[in-house]
Design an enzyme around this catalytic site. Structure first.
Site, mmCIF file in Angstrom:
data_model
loop_
_atom_site.group_PDB
_atom_site.id
_atom_site.type_symbol
_atom_site.label_atom_id
_atom_site.label_comp_id
_atom_site.label_asym_id
_atom_site.label_seq_id
_atom_site.Cartn_x
_atom_site.Cartn_y
_atom_site.Cartn_z
ATOM 1 N N GLY A 12 0.922 -1.208 -0.212
ATOM 2 C CA GLY A 12 0.039 -0.020 0.155
ATOM 3 C C GLY A 12 0.712 1.308 0.095
ATOM 4 O O GLY A 12 0.388 2.358 -0.360
ATOM 5 N N PRO A 16 6.007 8.703 -4.756
ATOM 6 C CA PRO A 16 5.662 9.907 -5.613
ATOM 7 C C PRO A 16 6.538 9.986 -6.851
ATOM 8 O O PRO A 16 7.812 9.703 -6.853
ATOM 9 C CB PRO A 16 6.208 11.203 -4.675
ATOM 10 C CG PRO A 16 5.951 10.721 -3.225
ATOM 11 C CD PRO A 16 6.613 9.288 -3.196
ATOM 12 N N ALA A 17 5.692 10.211 -7.960
ATOM 13 C CA ALA A 17 6.333 10.209 -9.247
ATOM 14 C C ALA A 17 7.472 11.105 -9.696
ATOM 15 O O ALA A 17 8.399 10.639 -10.191
ATOM 16 C CB ALA A 17 5.273 10.204 -10.260
ATOM 17 N N GLY A 19 10.676 13.263 -7.948
ATOM 18 C CA GLY A 19 11.534 13.255 -6.794
ATOM 19 C C GLY A 19 12.785 14.236 -7.245
ATOM 20 O O GLY A 19 13.034 14.422 -8.316
ATOM 21 N N LEU A 20 13.703 14.583 -6.113
ATOM 22 C CA LEU A 20 14.723 15.303 -6.492
ATOM 23 C C LEU A 20 15.794 14.434 -6.370
ATOM 24 O O LEU A 20 16.132 13.660 -5.401
ATOM 25 C CB LEU A 20 14.888 16.231 -5.417
ATOM 26 C CG LEU A 20 15.935 17.301 -5.499
ATOM 27 C CD1 LEU A 20 15.870 18.344 -6.589
ATOM 28 C CD2 LEU A 20 16.351 18.011 -4.133
ATOM 29 N N GLY A 21 16.473 14.384 -7.598
ATOM 30 C CA GLY A 21 18.153 13.964 -7.660
ATOM 31 C C GLY A 21 19.175 14.562 -6.741
ATOM 32 O O GLY A 21 19.068 15.853 -6.996
ATOM 33 N N ASP A 46 15.992 11.686 -3.880
ATOM 34 C CA ASP A 46 16.788 10.128 -4.276
ATOM 35 C C ASP A 46 18.286 10.490 -3.863
ATOM 36 O O ASP A 46 18.822 11.562 -4.146
ATOM 37 C CB ASP A 46 16.676 9.975 -5.926
ATOM 38 C CG ASP A 46 17.649 8.828 -6.217
ATOM 39 O OD1 ASP A 46 17.122 7.730 -6.010
ATOM 40 O OD2 ASP A 46 18.915 8.874 -6.771
ATOM 41 N N TYR A 51 27.594 9.410 -3.697
ATOM 42 C CA TYR A 51 27.470 10.843 -3.918
ATOM 43 C C TYR A 51 28.234 11.839 -3.067
ATOM 44 O O TYR A 51 28.473 13.185 -3.276
ATOM 45 C CB TYR A 51 25.846 11.467 -4.090
ATOM 46 C CG TYR A 51 24.995 10.507 -5.297
ATOM 47 C CD1 TYR A 51 25.769 9.702 -6.196
ATOM 48 C CD2 TYR A 51 23.638 10.677 -5.069
ATOM 49 C CE1 TYR A 51 24.936 9.288 -6.910
ATOM 50 C CE2 TYR A 51 22.973 9.910 -6.075
ATOM 51 C CZ TYR A 51 23.490 9.216 -7.049
ATOM 52 O OH TYR A 51 22.964 8.454 -7.863
ATOM 53 N N LYS A 80 21.271 4.214 -1.732
ATOM 54 C CA LYS A 80 21.751 2.863 -2.556
ATOM 55 C C LYS A 80 23.142 2.549 -1.932
ATOM 56 O O LYS A 80 23.882 3.358 -1.551
ATOM 57 C CB LYS A 80 22.146 3.513 -4.101
ATOM 58 C CG LYS A 80 20.996 4.379 -4.555
ATOM 59 C CD LYS A 80 21.089 4.776 -6.156
ATOM 60 C CE LYS A 80 20.194 5.935 -6.470
ATOM 61 N NZ LYS A 80 20.338 6.987 -6.356
ATOM 62 N N HIS A 113 23.267 -0.296 -6.027
ATOM 63 C CA HIS A 113 23.596 0.637 -7.233
ATOM 64 C C HIS A 113 24.006 -0.076 -8.225
ATOM 65 O O HIS A 113 23.618 0.630 -9.338
ATOM 66 C CB HIS A 113 24.541 1.612 -6.476
ATOM 67 C CG HIS A 113 24.417 2.915 -6.966
ATOM 68 N ND1 HIS A 113 24.858 3.962 -6.184
ATOM 69 C CD2 HIS A 113 24.270 3.557 -8.209
ATOM 70 C CE1 HIS A 113 24.770 5.332 -6.975
ATOM 71 N NE2 HIS A 113 24.274 4.920 -8.164
HETATM 72 P P1 NDP Z 1 19.649 15.134 -14.822
HETATM 73 O O1 NDP Z 1 19.202 14.251 -16.281
HETATM 74 O O2 NDP Z 1 18.778 15.137 -13.695
HETATM 75 O O3 NDP Z 1 20.454 16.515 -15.366
HETATM 76 C C1 NDP Z 1 20.898 17.474 -14.152
HETATM 77 C C2 NDP Z 1 21.180 18.557 -14.862
HETATM 78 O O4 NDP Z 1 20.134 19.176 -15.667
HETATM 79 C C3 NDP Z 1 22.088 19.625 -14.133
HETATM 80 O O5 NDP Z 1 22.860 20.248 -14.805
HETATM 81 C C4 NDP Z 1 20.886 20.718 -13.800
HETATM 82 O O6 NDP Z 1 21.258 21.865 -13.319
HETATM 83 C C5 NDP Z 1 20.010 20.641 -15.117
HETATM 84 N N1 NDP Z 1 18.684 20.773 -14.782
HETATM 85 C C6 NDP Z 1 18.004 20.625 -13.900
HETATM 86 N N2 NDP Z 1 16.505 20.874 -14.138
HETATM 87 C C7 NDP Z 1 16.389 21.718 -15.403
HETATM 88 C C8 NDP Z 1 15.790 22.170 -15.903
HETATM 89 N N3 NDP Z 1 14.337 22.454 -15.667
HETATM 90 N N4 NDP Z 1 16.107 22.879 -17.162
HETATM 91 C C9 NDP Z 1 17.234 22.885 -17.531
HETATM 92 N N5 NDP Z 1 18.225 22.379 -16.935
HETATM 93 C C10 NDP Z 1 17.923 21.680 -15.934
HETATM 94 O O7 NDP Z 1 20.961 14.197 -14.497
HETATM 95 P P2 NDP Z 1 21.430 13.284 -13.308
HETATM 96 O O8 NDP Z 1 22.472 12.528 -13.967
HETATM 97 O O9 NDP Z 1 21.972 14.052 -11.983
HETATM 98 O O10 NDP Z 1 20.175 12.414 -12.957
HETATM 99 C C11 NDP Z 1 19.245 12.813 -11.907
HETATM 100 C C12 NDP Z 1 19.345 11.965 -10.609
HETATM 101 O O11 NDP Z 1 19.189 10.552 -10.987
HETATM 102 C C13 NDP Z 1 20.675 12.030 -10.074
HETATM 103 O O12 NDP Z 1 20.972 13.198 -9.362
HETATM 104 C C14 NDP Z 1 20.716 10.736 -9.092
HETATM 105 O O13 NDP Z 1 19.958 11.119 -8.080
HETATM 106 C C15 NDP Z 1 20.069 9.662 -10.017
HETATM 107 N N6 NDP Z 1 20.976 9.047 -10.750
HETATM 108 C C16 NDP Z 1 21.253 7.481 -10.419
HETATM 109 C C17 NDP Z 1 21.910 6.982 -11.104
HETATM 110 C C18 NDP Z 1 22.092 5.327 -10.645
HETATM 111 O O14 NDP Z 1 23.223 4.983 -11.266
HETATM 112 N N7 NDP Z 1 21.122 4.756 -10.140
HETATM 113 C C19 NDP Z 1 22.776 7.393 -12.188
HETATM 114 C C20 NDP Z 1 22.606 8.565 -12.428
HETATM 115 C C21 NDP Z 1 21.670 9.652 -11.834
HETATM 116 P P3 NDP Z 1 20.860 22.595 -12.132
HETATM 117 O O15 NDP Z 1 21.337 21.970 -11.059
HETATM 118 O O16 NDP Z 1 21.889 24.020 -12.361
HETATM 119 O O17 NDP Z 1 19.663 23.065 -12.464
#
Ligand code: NDP
Length: 318
Positions: A12, A16-17, A19-21, A46, A51, A80, A113
């Site tokens: 249950g 949420p669809a 999230g913040l990376g 996330d 990291y 992770k 991871h």
């Molecule tokens: P994203 O694809 O989320 O891209 C991040 C980049 O986009 C940053 O430079 C950010 O800059 C910029 N950005 C964010 N919002 C906008 C917007 N609305 N318009 C234009 N540019 C934007 O990259 P990630 O690779 O970081 O992926 C997201 C998350 O996924 C990671 O942070 C992590 O939590 C997870 N991840 C998990 C992995 C795994 O192995 N499980 C591998 C890779 C990622 P700014 O901060 O300046 O806005």
């Protein structure tokens, strides 16, 4: 604000669809970014040990949950297990360190991871002798320790990341406790439809990472002539049509496909913009155009830690 779509778990619980990376979010900026996100409606963060910023993410949790307006139970927090803690005796201590750093007493979701085992203390290996082979530390050994962590109540749900369909099938054939979640790279250049279909049939919730093309990776991790998602003419055209930003189209597409999505940002305006991505529907024509963009391109190849010729060199089984 319209209620955000969620992914449902068997007990249950709802993830949420959007999230913040937090990958690449610097120590000096991530606390503020997480605070801004939580105070502006994000209910999903996330994280990962590798990291290098879980302590700073934890400072935001401590502050925001301490203020009392937002409750821990209403936020979905994922972390992770890093590749150097895959031996069964290392899994729970690594998880406890993450909990300590994040200043939490449980996680909503803990992911393996990568399907790769390093020797203890190795961040990113430089030679073959810094790995355990799959015979020395099989994936099932790590998985069973994660199952134990769930039994102990340290995490509510467990899953994996960067697994192919083949690796998922193999793991499922060896355990009674199926992964509940998968986190992989997904965006218009990498649709992974077969993997999504397998997950849907097996009740595995999928989260899309690098949805915006991961533009802030170190230059050494980038391929030559990498295509830009945010500047793709089709995405820009669709964005104009909906009066949205390119980022919002990419995030909306992920949500409409039924995945969760975790765009990273440390910029207040973009953090807010990204959460507001699902207030409109992409129509059939938009989806058909985005279908044409699938070119099987990965931004995150895993190659930066897989040395040639070891048992992990074909990490995605392609
Ligand atoms: P994203 O694809 O989320 O891209 C991040 C980049 O986009 C940053 O430079 C950010 O800059 C910029 N950005 C964010 N919002 C906008 C917007 N609305 N318009 C234009 N540019 C934007 O990259 P990630 O690779 O970081 O992926 C997201 C998350 O996924 C990671 O942070 C992590 O939590 C997870 N991840 C998990 C992995 C795994 O192995 N499980 C591998 C890779 C990622 P700014 O901060 O300046 O806005």
């Amino acid at each position: 604000m319209k209620p955000l779509r969620t992914l449902k778990y068997k007990n249950g619980d709802e993830q949420p669809a959007i999230g913040l990376g937090t990958w690449k979010s610097g120590k000096g900026e991530v606390t503020k970014a997480v605070e801004i996100a939580l105070n502006n409606g994000y209910k999903h963060i996330d994280c990962a040990a590798t990291y290098g910023n879980e302590n700073e993410v934890g400072e935001a949790f401590e502050k925001v949950f301490g203020e009392g307006k937002i409750k821990r139970k209403d936020v979905w927090i994922t972390s992770k297990l890093w590749n150097d803690s895959h031996k069964k005796e290392d899994v729970i201590p690594a998880l406890k360190q993450t909990l300590k750093d994040l200043k939490l007493d449980y996680l909503d979701l803990y992911l393996m991871h990568w399907p790769v085992a390093f020797k203890k203390g190795v961040g990113f290996p430089e030679s073959d002798d810094e790995y355990y082979s799959l015979e020395e530390v099989p994936i099932i050994e790590t998985w069973e320790a994660m199952v134990e962590a769930k039994k102990q109540g340290l995490v509510k749900h467990i899953g994996v990341s960067n697994f192919s369909t083949k690796k998922l099938k193999d793991l499922i054939s060896k355990t009674d406790e199926k992964p509940e979640a998968l986190q992989v790279e997904l965006h218009p250049y990498l649709h992974q439809n077969e993997l999504l279909e397998f997950c849907s049939k097996n009740g595995i919730n999928v989260t899309a990472y690098s949805p915006l093309g991961s533009g802030d990776r170190a230059e050494s991790m980038k391929a030559e002539d990498e295509p830009s998602l945010l500047e793709n003419p089709t995405i820009i055209k669709i964005a104009k049509k909906h009066g949205a930003s390119a980022g919002q189209i990419l995030i909306n597409w992920a949500v409409q496909r039924g995945t969760a999505v975790i765009p990273k940002s440390t910029n207040e305006g973009r953090i807010k913009e990204n959460l507001a991505s699902s207030g409109f529907q992409l129509d059939k024509e938009d989806l058909a155009e985005i279908d044409q963009l699938d070119e099987h391109f990965r931004y995150v190849t895993g190659e930066f830690f897989v040395t040639k010729g070891n048992s992990y060199s074909n990490i995605y089984d392609e």
